[in-house]
Design a protein around this motif. Structure first.
Motif, short mmCIF file in Angstrom:
data_model
loop_
_atom_site.label_atom_id
_atom_site.label_comp_id
_atom_site.label_asym_id
_atom_site.label_seq_id
_atom_site.Cartn_x
_atom_site.Cartn_y
_atom_site.Cartn_z
N SER A 56 -5.16 -1.18 -11.12
CA SER A 56 -4.14 -2.17 -11.46
C SER A 56 -2.74 -1.68 -11.11
N VAL A 57 -2.47 -0.40 -11.37
CA VAL A 57 -1.16 0.17 -11.05
C VAL A 57 -0.99 0.25 -9.53
N ALA A 58 -2.05 0.63 -8.83
CA ALA A 58 -1.99 0.69 -7.36
C ALA A 58 -1.68 -0.69 -6.77
N ARG A 59 -2.38 -1.70 -7.25
CA ARG A 59 -2.14 -3.06 -6.76
C ARG A 59 -0.72 -3.51 -7.11
N GLY A 60 -0.24 -3.09 -8.29
CA GLY A 60 1.12 -3.45 -8.71
C GLY A 60 2.17 -2.87 -7.77
N ILE A 61 2.00 -1.61 -7.37
CA ILE A 61 2.94 -1.00 -6.42
C ILE A 61 2.91 -1.74 -5.10
N HIS A 62 1.70 -2.10 -4.66
CA HIS A 62 1.57 -2.88 -3.41
C HIS A 62 2.34 -4.19 -3.50
N LEU A 63 2.22 -4.90 -4.62
CA LEU A 63 2.88 -6.19 -4.77
C LEU A 63 4.41 -6.06 -4.85
N LEU A 64 4.88 -4.89 -5.29
CA LEU A 64 6.32 -4.66 -5.38
C LEU A 64 6.91 -4.17 -4.06
N SER A 65 6.06 -3.76 -3.13
CA SER A 65 6.51 -3.10 -1.90
C SER A 65 6.70 -4.09 -0.75
N SER A 66 7.15 -3.57 0.38
CA SER A 66 7.32 -4.39 1.58
C SER A 66 5.98 -4.79 2.18
N TYR A 67 4.88 -4.22 1.67
CA TYR A 67 3.54 -4.56 2.15
C TYR A 67 2.94 -5.75 1.40
N ARG A 68 3.69 -6.34 0.48
CA ARG A 68 3.13 -7.32 -0.47
C ARG A 68 2.41 -8.49 0.21
N ASP A 69 2.87 -8.89 1.41
CA ASP A 69 2.24 -10.03 2.08
C ASP A 69 1.07 -9.62 2.96
N ALA A 70 0.83 -8.32 3.06
CA ALA A 70 -0.28 -7.80 3.85
C ALA A 70 -1.49 -7.56 2.93
N PRO A 71 -2.67 -7.32 3.51
CA PRO A 71 -3.87 -7.16 2.68
C PRO A 71 -3.82 -5.92 1.78
N PHE A 72 -4.45 -6.02 0.62
CA PHE A 72 -4.71 -4.89 -0.26
C PHE A 72 -6.22 -4.77 -0.33
N VAL A 73 -6.77 -3.77 0.36
CA VAL A 73 -8.22 -3.65 0.51
C VAL A 73 -8.73 -2.46 -0.32
N VAL A 74 -9.71 -2.73 -1.17
CA VAL A 74 -10.28 -1.70 -2.04
C VAL A 74 -11.64 -1.27 -1.50
N ILE A 75 -11.82 0.03 -1.36
CA ILE A 75 -13.09 0.60 -0.94
C ILE A 75 -13.53 1.61 -2.00
N ASP A 76 -14.75 1.45 -2.51
CA ASP A 76 -15.30 2.40 -3.47
C ASP A 76 -16.00 3.51 -2.70
N CYS A 77 -15.42 4.70 -2.74
CA CYS A 77 -15.95 5.82 -1.94
C CYS A 77 -17.35 6.24 -2.39
N ALA A 78 -17.73 5.87 -3.61
CA ALA A 78 -19.07 6.21 -4.10
C ALA A 78 -20.15 5.45 -3.35
N THR A 79 -19.77 4.42 -2.58
CA THR A 79 -20.75 3.61 -1.84
C THR A 79 -20.80 3.94 -0.35
N LEU A 80 -19.97 4.87 0.10
CA LEU A 80 -19.85 5.14 1.55
C LEU A 80 -20.85 6.18 2.03
N PHE A 81 -22.13 5.85 1.96
CA PHE A 81 -23.15 6.79 2.40
C PHE A 81 -23.83 6.28 3.66
N GLY A 82 -24.11 7.21 4.57
CA GLY A 82 -24.83 6.88 5.79
C GLY A 82 -24.02 6.02 6.74
N THR A 83 -24.72 5.46 7.72
CA THR A 83 -24.07 4.64 8.74
C THR A 83 -23.44 3.39 8.14
N ALA A 84 -24.10 2.80 7.15
CA ALA A 84 -23.56 1.59 6.52
C ALA A 84 -22.22 1.89 5.86
N GLY A 85 -22.10 3.06 5.23
CA GLY A 85 -20.85 3.44 4.60
C GLY A 85 -19.75 3.66 5.61
#
Length: 462
Positions: free
Chosen positions: A181-210
């Motif tokens: 929530s804090v990370a997204r809040g900083i994004h919304l306050l920044s000059s990047y606010r109109d660009a995507p905010f993409v979340v990736i859970d690193c616990a799921t990044l296994f193998g080729t699919a990850g």
């Protein structure tokens, strides 16, 4: 309970805050590594710029950060990289080379007063540290986050400061403490606010699919790759990539993520072409990366690169005064979600919630409030709707405490949880509850009063 500052020194030394045992209202000092550039020759003599990002490119191409129009400057000439030791100048295979104080270099550390020669253009460099004093914000709400405590208002101040920079941020804190929530809040306050905010859970990044989820892939890159996939890095482009649970990032993927951070380039699976990454990278962890580095499960270089600034989010139990405003905000949001006009809660129930330890922090509190809101229907939420229990799995032990101190702490938690459960079972009736538990009625009354647990008004007249 001691209250640690929400921002602490990073391994890179780029962001620090005084860590002495001081009151939460004491101002913090926020430090950022900067580098000033001044053009000394050519048609752009006198031009100045402050480097405020991790990778800063100098060339005549419009894709770069510092554009020089001189014909002796290459389209990809050189770059200045912010590292733990300072600022590193690196030539990018330019046609006419890059010089530092008259000597041609491939890469070299910058020193105050040094002169870079890019083609025929001379640039003076001055690395320095910007010190900013941060005091608790006057705000009690920021981009959907609420908090009246000094600890949370300091977080608000840092959010506003970090929104004005391009530095990477590592969010540390217990599970459920609000890192995303804090990370997204900083994004919304920044000059990047109109660009995507993409979340990736690193616990799921296994193998080729990850790998594909993060980098994307071309058709035919591997068996089953029947179509082109756009990965998270390509989705972000000039936005913000949030790497959740970075401590779980597979070891074999860590060098590739490091390359993205160092060179601002990535390559899709099955492709021979590099793509530029212009976005900002946030990461979160509930474990200390320094410990994982010592264990050999995390690359030190990646930790250094991620830790442009470390924001240590306070646990909910360290700011109990925030529980009331957080609960009221949750009730407002849940009422909207359920299509209800209003949801309210008893004051004594709020007191019980504020006194609870909340090992799962704000996330756990939200789950409890959502269940209570559904159970209460149109009446006020009471203790009867929120039996607070505990389990051995949720225990968090402090190595600095003795066995006796630890036992006393958990006996108190058990006592409160048991009395809350017992009274909720008997609708707050002290007499009925004490008979059921084979317990002295006056002692049960004393425990309920001690923990601020709701009792039946009729029973209190007995």
């Amino acid at each position: 309970m001691s209250q640690s500052p929400p921002v602490r020194p990073s391994p890179k030394g780029e962001s620090t805050v005084a860590e002495s045992s001081v009151a939460p209202r004491t101002p913090r000092v926020f430090e950022l590594a900067r580098c000033a550039l001044t053009v000394l020759s050519g048609s752009e003599r006198g031009r100045e710029h402050i480097i405020d990002r991790d990778v800063f490119r100098i060339s005549k191409s419009e894709e770069n950060d510092f554009i020089l129009t001189d014909t002796t400057v290459s389209r990809a000439h050189c770059e200045i990289v912010r590292e733990a030791k300072g600022f590193l100048l690196r030539d990018r295979d330019s046609t006419n080379g890059t010089l530092l104080d008259g000597a041609e270099i491939k890469e070299a550390w910058l020193k105050p007063g040094g002169v870079i020669t890019v083609g025929k253009v001379e640039i003076k460099v001055r690395p320095f540290t910007e010190r900013v004093e941060v005091v608790p914000s006057q705000r009690e709400e920021l981009v959907g986050l609420v908090g009246t405590s000094a600890l949370m208002r300091i977080v608000f101040s840092f959010m506003e400061r970090l929104a004005k920079t391009d530095t990477n941020v590592l969010f540390e804190g217990e599970p459920g403490s609000g890192k995303a929530s804090v990370a997204r809040g900083i994004h919304l306050l920044s000059s990047y606010r109109d660009a995507p905010f993409v979340v990736i859970d690193c616990a799921t990044l296994f193998g080729t699919a990850g790998e594909s989820e993060l980098f994307g892939h071309e058709r035919g890159a591997f068996p089953g790759a029947l179509t082109i996939r756009v990965g998270a890095l390509e989705q972000v482009r000039v936005g913000t990539l949030f790497l959740r649970n970075i401590n779980d990032l597979p070891l074999d993927l860590q060098p590739r993520v490091l390359r993205v951070l160092e060179q601002r380039m990535f390559r899709k699976l099955g492709s021979s072409k590099d793509q530029r990454f212009e976005g900002r990278v946030f990461a979160s962890t509930s474990k200390k990366l320094e410990v994982l580095v010592l264990r050999g499960t995390f690359h030190n270089e990646l930790m250094q690169r991620l830790s442009g600034t470390i924001v240590d989010l306070p646990a909910l139990r360290s700011r109990p005064e925030d529980t009331r405003v957080v609960v009221h905000r949750m009730l407002r949001d849940i009422a909207t979600k359920l299509g209800k006009h209003e949801l309210s809660i008893r004051n004594d129930t709020l007191a019980v919630l504020s006194a609870h330890e909340w090992p799962g922090n704000v996330s756990e509190l939200r789950q409890v409030i959502e269940r209570a809101a559904r159970a209460a229907y149109e009446r006020k939420i009471s203790n009867l709707d929120i039996p607070l229990g505990g389990s051995a799995e949720s225990f968090e032990f402090d190595p600095a405490q003795s066995y006796r101190e630890t036992r006393a702490k958990w006996e108190t938690s058990f006592e409160k949880a048991y009395v809350t459960w017992l009274l909720s079972k008997h609708r707050g009736n002290i007499s009925a509850a004490s008979r059921s538990a084979d317990m002295d009625r006056k002692y049960l009354h004393k425990l309920a009063k001690k923990h601020g647990i709701e009792r039946s008004d009729n029973d209190l007249k007995d």
